[in-house]
Write a protein that holds these residues in place. Structure first.
Motif, PDB file in Angstrom:
ATOM      1  N   LEU A   1       0.908  -1.270   0.002  1.00  6.33           N
ATOM      2  CA  LEU A   1       0.001   0.093   0.059  1.00  6.33           C
ATOM      3  C   LEU A   1       0.810   1.189  -0.091  1.00  6.33           C
ATOM      4  O   LEU A   1       1.982   1.376   0.803  1.00  6.33           O
ATOM      5  CB  LEU A   1      -0.817  -0.005   1.313  1.00  6.33           C
TER       6      LEU A   1
ATOM      7  N   GLU B   1      -2.639   5.595   0.421  1.00  4.58           N
ATOM      8  CA  GLU B   1      -3.540   4.594   0.619  1.00  4.58           C
ATOM      9  C   GLU B   1      -3.859   4.481   1.884  1.00  4.58           C
ATOM     10  O   GLU B   1      -5.083   3.799   2.039  1.00  4.58           O
ATOM     11  CB  GLU B   1      -3.017   3.498  -0.263  1.00  4.58           C
TER      12      GLU B   1
ATOM     13  N   GLU C   1      -6.679   6.489   2.874  1.00  8.58           N
ATOM     14  CA  GLU C   1      -7.767   6.434   2.424  1.00  8.58           C
ATOM     15  C   GLU C   1      -8.752   5.147   2.616  1.00  8.58           C
ATOM     16  O   GLU C   1      -9.921   5.207   2.286  1.00  8.58           O
ATOM     17  CB  GLU C   1      -7.680   6.251   0.940  1.00  8.58           C
ATOM     18  N   ASP C   2      -8.160   3.966   2.788  1.00 10.97           N
ATOM     19  CA  ASP C   2      -8.800   2.783   3.008  1.00 10.97           C
ATOM     20  C   ASP C   2      -8.045   2.062   4.096  1.00 10.97           C
ATOM     21  O   ASP C   2      -7.303   1.205   4.128  1.00 10.97           O
ATOM     22  CB  ASP C   2      -8.482   1.895   1.867  1.00 10.97           C
TER      23      ASP C   2
ATOM     24  N   ASP D   1      -9.300   0.073   6.194  1.00  9.99           N
ATOM     25  CA  ASP D   1      -9.554  -1.560   6.494  1.00  9.99           C
ATOM     26  C   ASP D   1      -8.770  -2.377   5.791  1.00  9.99           C
ATOM     27  O   ASP D   1      -7.901  -3.395   6.125  1.00  9.99           O
ATOM     28  CB  ASP D   1     -11.034  -1.816   6.084  1.00  9.99           C
ATOM     29  N   ARG D   2      -8.478  -1.774   4.404  1.00 11.16           N
ATOM     30  CA  ARG D   2      -7.464  -2.646   3.533  1.00 11.16           C
ATOM     31  C   ARG D   2      -6.046  -2.429   4.130  1.00 11.16           C
ATOM     32  O   ARG D   2      -5.259  -3.477   4.197  1.00 11.16           O
ATOM     33  CB  ARG D   2      -7.480  -1.774   2.160  1.00 11.16           C
TER      34      ARG D   2
END
Lengths: 243, 243, 243, 243, 243, 243
Positions: free
Chosen positions: C144, C148, C151-152, C154-155
């Protein structure tokens, strides 16, 4: 000559097995005396037990009243050899180091197969300190505890062979060291399975020790292993206070 | 928070001095508890005494009955930190390592000035094991024994300053670590003489330990420092058997 | 005391997050001041951006007009810490090194889980230079990018946990360092998944820095980090020329 | 082929001297283009100036509008080569590394003689990162600043020869690397005094670079030196914002 | 200038192929002279053959009666370069080292892909001795013998490409060195398959050697590579005794 | 058991002296057979002579027609041991390595005192390859050539003692290895002068070799030391072609 072979744990049957291993390779005229610490763990599989063994072994050797020519510390990856070297002038040999140095005569890289995963870093650290680490391909754990080796020999063979094969195949080991005093009997099986030389630490240490004695070599006393300074030590020897 | 600061020798006055050093830098709200092993040497200057200290310190900490948040082992170059880490979940900090890691924030290379020449290899070995050796410019001996530091402070200052100056001039050290718990008071003199930062291990260890506790960090239990396995240990705790 | 925590990228929201992380662990009485370079990349993921950050961070700190007691460089694997050490007498701490040194108190080996694969060699090189590499089991990339992570979340958790688990299982890491300033919030998730201690670099650096200040330790000025010589520098400070 | 030879400082006379050195050894058909950063220090003798040079060199190369085949970074021990490698596909050669790698073909160990003592750790660190350190016998300082080399050539010869002789005699160097772009003219004097081969970094770098170009080799783009990701960079190129 | 390129085996077709490779990259004005030892193995794939090659190469070079400017030893991982350096004043370059040093200009880490698994330790040992090992990601074996490379080019390409891909993917190599003089023609295929630069040792060595000659650099004669002392040598040169 | 002890030079009196040294420590029942190469230098003091010795020793051993149980290569720092290991299944021991490994049982660090300065790098390289270098404090040259040791024993004692004393005093060696087969008789004098244990390589190698044979250990044949592949070798064995 008389060589003291000191077990690092307090299990007499392990001492007996180590003693038998040592006798099997000793030269004619070498007397092997197995000793068991009077305190400490029934098996040594970690730092607490290893430090306790370091002191227990020193304590036991100090309590031995007959003359002797050398000492073998029969634990794989345990602490303590440096202390014995301070206390004594005769040679002191640790089986971890004797096995590694012996293996290095036989192949480009060697691996150690030991008992539990938790003992791997102890062995790696001892090899690092000994300056014998660079040609060590890996230290691998069979997953069997020290005392399980005795209880279930077939399972022990299978587990040790599996890791030895992996060491040869994946880590490019060319020699295997059996990383526990209690694995002495397994060398034939491992050699047959892997096709590489197998070094048992106790056996290696006996011949190394005999060699040092025959050559008249003794521990250097100029610095690191100078005799302890005369000073007050409370409660020592520890074993002595109990007897 | 309560931090146990354990001396490695059995001399109560040294424990008191270490405790005072620790308190001098402790944060408000930090309780410093000095502990002295119930057995072992009056000063630790070699492997026998160091191994005995390793066990004596573990024994003393196990005998402590109140809750605590961390342990500092206040010996320079001694064995034993790994054993405490197995026994405990709270952080354990060795002053040898805390001093080195702290020095590395302050200059490109550091030197350690310790007591007797015979302790140099012990310190070097501990730094090697800790992976803190590459930026160590040298470990130098002042030639004074541990207990002489207390007895003749002026001579101690002179001897330590002389080696510190040599470390800066000849070994390119940019930071000096005082390599003995008993050197705590010397930092000002050494800094003035050399012009470089001087790290006292006890002081460094107190702030490191407080930091670990505040961050909620504890010793990893997955492998090397997993709790000892449940097994029979003869004569342990050693101190306990005497009380 | 006042500690400047300098982001290495120019994204203000990252600075705010770092500042919040730092404040969450700062001692009472510690003032955290987050700073953002006035030039440089919105995220630092490679050498060009890292060198630019080195200069941007120095430039930003020089432009700060109030007194301060220490500086934290809040980039993982970035260049520049040595330059700040030359410019300042107060302590300068890089989070890459603070995290590694902290992890080494907690386990035998540590791994770093970072963002993109391309940043792995930068981190490895910084650890090598810092002399903190030998106990590093691995530096692993989650795949990642820095931005990022925000931004995300959970990911991000899933990707970082996956690599942390692999580090523990395959590389024998016993501690995980979160290898990006932007990963601060992930420590609980990673600790729960892996069962090992997790070190956030910003948090570690805050306590290290407070410790150095409390101990009165400052950067050594005798050699490597001596103040720059008086000389003509064209176009410097860079930021100053723009404001 | 056209090779850009980029000075790390902003002193045009140094650029001219470097350019002349490069031309003196360039093959027929090689065009040497000397470049001077538009910002940065008049001489680079420390980390601040080195990091500034890293950015100044990248900035200057990006501003060059003609095609070129390779870049030489003509600073001894400076940062920045990795950044250029990211920005470009053509080969990038640092004179520190070219000198060391060249010296290693000529003798068992080499030493570097550089300018001020404070630059020694920078050079040592760059050699460590480059993996060219093990056969480095020593990095020695002549005590002369970069610009003093030009001002007083006789003193420069004497100071460099003195350290080169010491390196051969005391450190067992078999080859000497001149550790500053501004030392180019000194090789004959040092070779005569010491009897060992002397490597000038600029000259070595020119032939290394020509070789890479002739062999069609380019910087690997798979990981460490992949092109920078597309992203927002504030105030970059720095030089561009001023022109 | 005239460069002797000496094959390490006695197969003339291999010498011819190496000679052609060398000529393909040689500068105008460079004369390449291929030499084949008059005794030794038809291919070198182990220590016995390598030591024999070391002597065979020295013997062949001594028997060459024309003047020459440099020697390339065109064996990958073979012994002998140090001996030639003693015998000669002109530069001597081993392709193993030239390839590694060249690869290090192009990426962060490099791998070598060689012939049989048994030659891997020889190459690793030579890189260790040369101080070029730290940035070596791996040495991998294609499983093909030296002479099989010629016999079945398609299989050779496939086997080498497979290992090169694994080196990039699993070992994080960023550059591939073709680890056998007989692999010269494979560089395009490997580069296309992996996307990373591929270094052929013979080609690299030619440009390195030309560079050393052009720079007027010669082997250092002060210690390791001093000319052999005058003494009685029985049966030497060996080849001479047969002709 | 029968052990071949192979001299690396062609001087029969040296072989005789080595043979006598070996016999003096051999166990009852061990037959020592001294062998002299049929070609090579009268003394080995550099790389050319060492490589020639490597081949001469292999050649001589292959020409030996009786059964034997192990081979000792009696040269300090010479090449060749790996080749013998490929050719044979019985153990092969190099005295350089036997001495170092033996010394490591006796003290924390050891030094080697050898003949000429030019042989120092050869010994250092062999110890590096053998992985026995980290605990080597220094390799020092007495300045006497191999054959001078025989010619002027008093001068030899003085020169070797001087370096041994320096090694203990300045390099912190705790054990001295006599770094030349021809120094065998000097151990008493060096031990008396320095007070540290002195290891003679031939003596150490005899006991190591006897140990390996007694333990039934043989060279590993899985990779590095696998028997040479069947192939055409021109002019080999070399000695055979002369007889």
């Amino acid at each position: 000559m008389r060589i003291l072979v000191v077990n690092v744990n307090t299990t007499e049957s392990v001492t007996a097995a180590i003693e038998a291993s040592a006798r099997a390779v000793a030269a004619p005229g070498t007397e092997i005396v197995g000793l068991t610490p009077t305190f400490g763990a029934e098996s040594v599989e970690g730092n607490v037990e290893s430090y306790l063994a370091a002191v227990g072994v020193m304590d036991r050797v100090l309590a031995y009243r007959e003359p002797f020519d050398a000492v073998i510390q029969a634990g794989y990856g345990e602490h303590g050899r440096e202390g014995l070297q301070e206390l004594l002038e005769v040679p002191v040999v640790d089986i971890t180091e004797a096995a590694a140095a012996t293996a290095m005569y036989l192949g480009h890289r060697y691996s150690v197969v030991t008992t539990l995963d938790r003992t791997v870093p102890l062995i790696a650290d001892r090899l690092l300190l000994a300056g014998l680490d660079r040609r060590c391909a890996s230290v691998r754990a069979s997953g069997l505890a020290v005392l399980e080796l005795e209880e279930d020999p077939d399972r022990a063979v299978a587990a040790v062979v599996e890791q030895a094969e992996a060491a040869v195949r994946d880590d490019h080991a060319e020699v295997i060291c059996l990383g526990c005093g209690g694995m002495a009997g397994l060398d034939d099986a491992v050699r047959e399975a892997t096709g590489v030389p197998v070094v048992d630490g106790v056996a290696a240490a006996v011949t190394v020790t005999e060699s040092l004695v025959r050559l008249g070599l003794r521990t250097s006393k100029v610095r690191t292993y100078a005799s302890p300074r005369r000073k007050h030590i409370t409660g020592w020897p520890l074993g002595g206070s109990r007897s």
